[in-house]
Design a protein around this motif. Sequence first.
Motif, PDB file in Angstrom:
ATOM      1  N   LEU A  59      15.314 -13.492   6.263  1.00 58.02           N
ATOM      2  CA  LEU A  59      15.604 -14.364   7.407  1.00 58.02           C
ATOM      3  C   LEU A  59      16.958 -15.082   7.277  1.00 58.02           C
ATOM      4  CD1 LEU A  59      12.053 -15.967   7.827  1.00 58.02           C
ATOM      5  CD2 LEU A  59      13.018 -14.083   9.114  1.00 58.02           C
ATOM      6  N   SER A  60      17.612 -14.949   6.131  1.00 54.93           N
ATOM      7  CA  SER A  60      18.916 -15.578   5.868  1.00 54.93           C
ATOM      8  C   SER A  60      19.012 -17.030   6.377  1.00 54.93           C
ATOM      9  CB  SER A  60      20.049 -14.772   6.513  1.00 54.93           C
ATOM     10  OG  SER A  60      19.912 -13.416   6.222  1.00 54.93           O
ATOM     11  N   PRO A  61      18.101 -17.867   5.971  1.00 57.81           N
ATOM     12  CA  PRO A  61      18.174 -19.257   6.430  1.00 57.81           C
ATOM     13  C   PRO A  61      19.274 -20.025   5.689  1.00 57.81           C
ATOM     14  CG  PRO A  61      16.412 -19.029   4.851  1.00 57.81           C
ATOM     15  CD  PRO A  61      17.017 -17.660   5.003  1.00 57.81           C
ATOM     16  N   ASP A  62      19.600 -21.228   6.191  1.00 61.44           N
ATOM     17  CA  ASP A  62      20.553 -22.064   5.450  1.00 61.44           C
ATOM     18  C   ASP A  62      19.870 -22.690   4.240  1.00 61.44           C
ATOM     19  OD1 ASP A  62      22.362 -21.495   7.428  1.00 61.44           O
ATOM     20  OD2 ASP A  62      21.759 -23.225   8.646  1.00 61.44           O
ATOM     21  N   ASN A  63      18.592 -22.941   4.409  1.00 54.56           N
ATOM     22  CA  ASN A  63      17.897 -23.670   3.353  1.00 54.56           C
ATOM     23  C   ASN A  63      16.383 -23.459   3.438  1.00 54.56           C
ATOM     24  OD1 ASN A  63      17.775 -25.431   1.227  1.00 54.56           O
ATOM     25  ND2 ASN A  63      17.582 -27.241   2.529  1.00 54.56           N
ATOM     26  N   VAL A  64      15.733 -23.316   2.299  1.00 53.71           N
ATOM     27  CA  VAL A  64      14.253 -23.278   2.263  1.00 53.71           C
ATOM     28  C   VAL A  64      13.795 -24.219   1.162  1.00 53.71           C
ATOM     29  CG1 VAL A  64      12.194 -21.862   1.924  1.00 53.71           C
ATOM     30  CG2 VAL A  64      14.265 -20.813   2.763  1.00 53.71           C
ATOM     31  N   THR A  65      12.878 -25.101   1.473  1.00 59.22           N
ATOM     32  CA  THR A  65      12.296 -25.929   0.406  1.00 59.22           C
ATOM     33  C   THR A  65      10.780 -25.951   0.560  1.00 59.22           C
ATOM     34  OG1 THR A  65      12.685 -27.837   1.811  1.00 59.22           O
ATOM     35  CG2 THR A  65      14.184 -27.572  -0.053  1.00 59.22           C
ATOM     36  N   VAL A  66      10.113 -26.154  -0.554  1.00 60.39           N
ATOM     37  CA  VAL A  66       8.649 -26.255  -0.525  1.00 60.39           C
ATOM     38  C   VAL A  66       8.291 -27.623  -1.092  1.00 60.39           C
ATOM     39  CG1 VAL A  66       6.479 -25.290  -1.364  1.00 60.39           C
ATOM     40  CG2 VAL A  66       8.384 -23.765  -0.850  1.00 60.39           C
ATOM     41  N   GLU A  67       7.469 -28.337  -0.332  1.00 62.11           N
ATOM     42  CA  GLU A  67       7.034 -29.652  -0.825  1.00 62.11           C
ATOM     43  C   GLU A  67       5.525 -29.631  -1.050  1.00 62.11           C
ATOM     44  OE1 GLU A  67       7.950 -32.967   1.719  1.00 62.11           O
ATOM     45  OE2 GLU A  67       7.220 -34.395   0.229  1.00 62.11           O
ATOM     46  N   HIS A  68       5.121 -29.993  -2.253  1.00 58.29           N
ATOM     47  CA  HIS A  68       3.687 -30.032  -2.574  1.00 58.29           C
ATOM     48  C   HIS A  68       3.186 -31.475  -2.512  1.00 58.29           C
ATOM     49  CE1 HIS A  68       2.981 -25.878  -3.767  1.00 58.29           C
ATOM     50  NE2 HIS A  68       4.237 -25.884  -4.167  1.00 58.29           N
ATOM     51  N   GLY A  69       1.887 -31.629  -2.699  1.00 55.61           N
ATOM     52  CA  GLY A  69       1.338 -32.992  -2.812  1.00 55.61           C
ATOM     53  C   GLY A  69       1.263 -33.728  -1.495  1.00 55.61           C
ATOM     54  N   LEU A  70       0.971 -33.002  -0.427  1.00 56.89           N
ATOM     55  CA  LEU A  70       0.845 -33.666   0.869  1.00 56.89           C
ATOM     56  C   LEU A  70      -0.624 -33.853   1.246  1.00 56.89           C
ATOM     57  CD1 LEU A  70       3.525 -31.758   2.990  1.00 56.89           C
ATOM     58  CD2 LEU A  70       3.738 -34.025   1.930  1.00 56.89           C
ATOM     59  N   SER A  71      -0.867 -34.931   1.971  1.00 53.44           N
ATOM     60  CA  SER A  71      -2.198 -35.130   2.567  1.00 53.44           C
ATOM     61  C   SER A  71      -2.057 -34.996   4.067  1.00 53.44           C
ATOM     62  CB  SER A  71      -2.699 -36.543   2.303  1.00 53.44           C
ATOM     63  OG  SER A  71      -2.874 -36.754   0.962  1.00 53.44           O
ATOM     64  N   LEU A  72      -3.081 -34.467   4.694  1.00 48.54           N
ATOM     65  CA  LEU A  72      -3.094 -34.448   6.155  1.00 48.54           C
ATOM     66  C   LEU A  72      -4.073 -35.484   6.658  1.00 48.54           C
ATOM     67  CD1 LEU A  72      -3.083 -30.713   7.315  1.00 48.54           C
ATOM     68  CD2 LEU A  72      -1.175 -32.210   6.728  1.00 48.54           C
ATOM     69  N   LEU A  73      -3.668 -36.165   7.709  1.00 52.06           N
ATOM     70  CA  LEU A  73      -4.582 -37.087   8.384  1.00 52.06           C
ATOM     71  C   LEU A  73      -4.721 -36.601   9.811  1.00 52.06           C
ATOM     72  CD1 LEU A  73      -2.636 -39.113   6.440  1.00 52.06           C
ATOM     73  CD2 LEU A  73      -4.353 -40.658   7.274  1.00 52.06           C
ATOM     74  N   MET A  74      -5.951 -36.500  10.273  1.00 52.04           N
ATOM     75  CA  MET A  74      -6.178 -36.056  11.647  1.00 52.04           C
ATOM     76  C   MET A  74      -6.779 -37.225  12.425  1.00 52.04           C
ATOM     77  SD  MET A  74      -5.392 -32.810  11.468  1.00 52.04           S
ATOM     78  CE  MET A  74      -5.934 -32.320  13.109  1.00 52.04           C
ATOM     79  N   VAL A  75      -6.144 -37.593  13.509  1.00 49.53           N
ATOM     80  CA  VAL A  75      -6.708 -38.579  14.429  1.00 49.53           C
ATOM     81  C   VAL A  75      -7.219 -37.757  15.611  1.00 49.53           C
ATOM     82  CG1 VAL A  75      -6.230 -40.589  15.871  1.00 49.53           C
ATOM     83  CG2 VAL A  75      -5.023 -40.285  13.691  1.00 49.53           C
ATOM     84  N   VAL A  76      -8.523 -37.819  15.850  1.00 47.73           N
ATOM     85  CA  VAL A  76      -9.134 -36.853  16.769  1.00 47.73           C
ATOM     86  C   VAL A  76      -9.865 -37.542  17.917  1.00 47.73           C
ATOM     87  CG1 VAL A  76     -10.843 -34.986  16.926  1.00 47.73           C
ATOM     88  CG2 VAL A  76      -9.439 -35.199  14.869  1.00 47.73           C
ATOM     89  N   GLY A  77      -9.702 -37.026  19.105  1.00 48.61           N
ATOM     90  CA  GLY A  77     -10.472 -37.521  20.248  1.00 48.61           C
ATOM     91  C   GLY A  77     -10.045 -36.819  21.516  1.00 48.61           C
ATOM     92  N   GLU A  78     -11.024 -36.334  22.275  1.00 50.17           N
ATOM     93  CA  GLU A  78     -10.698 -35.638  23.524  1.00 50.17           C
ATOM     94  C   GLU A  78      -9.997 -36.589  24.488  1.00 50.17           C
ATOM     95  OE1 GLU A  78     -12.030 -32.457  24.766  1.00 50.17           O
ATOM     96  OE2 GLU A  78     -13.514 -31.941  23.240  1.00 50.17           O
TER      97      GLU A  78
END
Length: 449
Positions: free
Chosen positions: A373-392
Amino acid sequence: MKVVKFGGSSVANAEQISKIIDIVVADADRRIVVVSAPGKRSSSDTKVTDLLIALGNSVIKGEDYDAALEAVVMRYAEIQADLDLNVAVIDDIRADLHRRIDERGDHLLQFMDDMKASGEDNNAKVIAAAFSKRGYPARYVNPGEAGMLLSDEFGNAEVLHESYEKLSLLADSPEIVVFPGFFGSTRGGQVATFPRGGSDITGAILAAAVKAEVYENFTDVDSVYAMDPRIMPEAPAIEMMTYREMRELSYAGFGVFHDEAIIPAVQAQIPICIKNTNRPEMPGTLIVPERKYEHAAVVGISSADGFCAIYIDKYMMNREVGFGRRLLQILEEEDISFEHTPSGIDNLSVILQSSELGAEKEKAVVDRIMQELSPDNVTVEHGLSLLMVVGEGMHYAVGMAARATGALSDAGVNIEMINQGASEISMMFAVKEPDRKKAVHALGNAFFA
Ligand code: ASP
């Protein structure tokens, strides 16, 4: 008619079994009762299913298994004695276990399924006898005979569609049906089990087959809470939510039940009610196809650690036709499933579970992205949490994102990423793992205080 499922802790001993009989007979619509194997009587106890796995392993290893077999029999003997049931029940269970062991073939997974399934099977027989002893007409039903046909993926079986027609006949039973959860029969007549916790699946299948008015799932909690009570003890109970809301919540660590378990009920649009065997008078949580949502715009907030993000930058990315497809194709070819793909004009990020991206996989993926894909930059970040705020209802309420981001900023939490679900029933925030609890508190106070 209602299909009622009782989990392991609800059928762990005589006292619990007496409660479930009271619950079933209190409502004449409760006609089909799905039961688990006896679960834990206290937090240090062992589930019968785990005793059976230990027994099966001893048999396979050629060890002396008498003590392991008696440990299983004793769990039922205690129930039999406390409920004053015929003592012959215990001899039958012992003989049944010996028969399963003596008649085993060479297929180890199939043998283990036969052993595990005996937990629910024998418990259903005991519980049917307990109903009869108290004068309520009830009968044990064998899943294979009733038409619960499963694929032959032992330990991980799936229901075959043709099961539904025959199972629908259970609706005509004049007696209360006591149906063991967790297993069925292959086309070849062998016992096969669903994945662990699979009695929920049995209940959902039966509810769909008989077109139940509701599928009641009894456990040991009063309801599903809007947030994890271990993080936020004052979290309110959820009275009602939709299937979609449950799915979004369970995705980020909400432990209601395995969301795959209820697919049959969801497909048949059967409402599901989670209730507490120990406090059946509580309303529980109702999970429905649709709900009115004028008042409760946000129904719940869930969170989970263990995510990572691949960030890709490329100047003029938005003009490049096929960039996204080629990126996702790399993931597909590396057998990686992803969770979200938030994007900007010149960047695209992919959020995945860290377990999908081991060190070797990570290197392979990053190398391929660089080359292909010849990007300018690729980084990988670990140690993330996801928070979901949910409601129709969030779709129709103004200022929800502002409220959430304001709360996170006031709490000093740096937001790594935001994604509003395409369905607009959820907002996702990624934060660093050490910030997760602080972030959950901040959002909880913003929406539920
Ligand atoms: N007894 C099985 C297990 O422990 C199935 C169930 O309880 O749902 O996984």
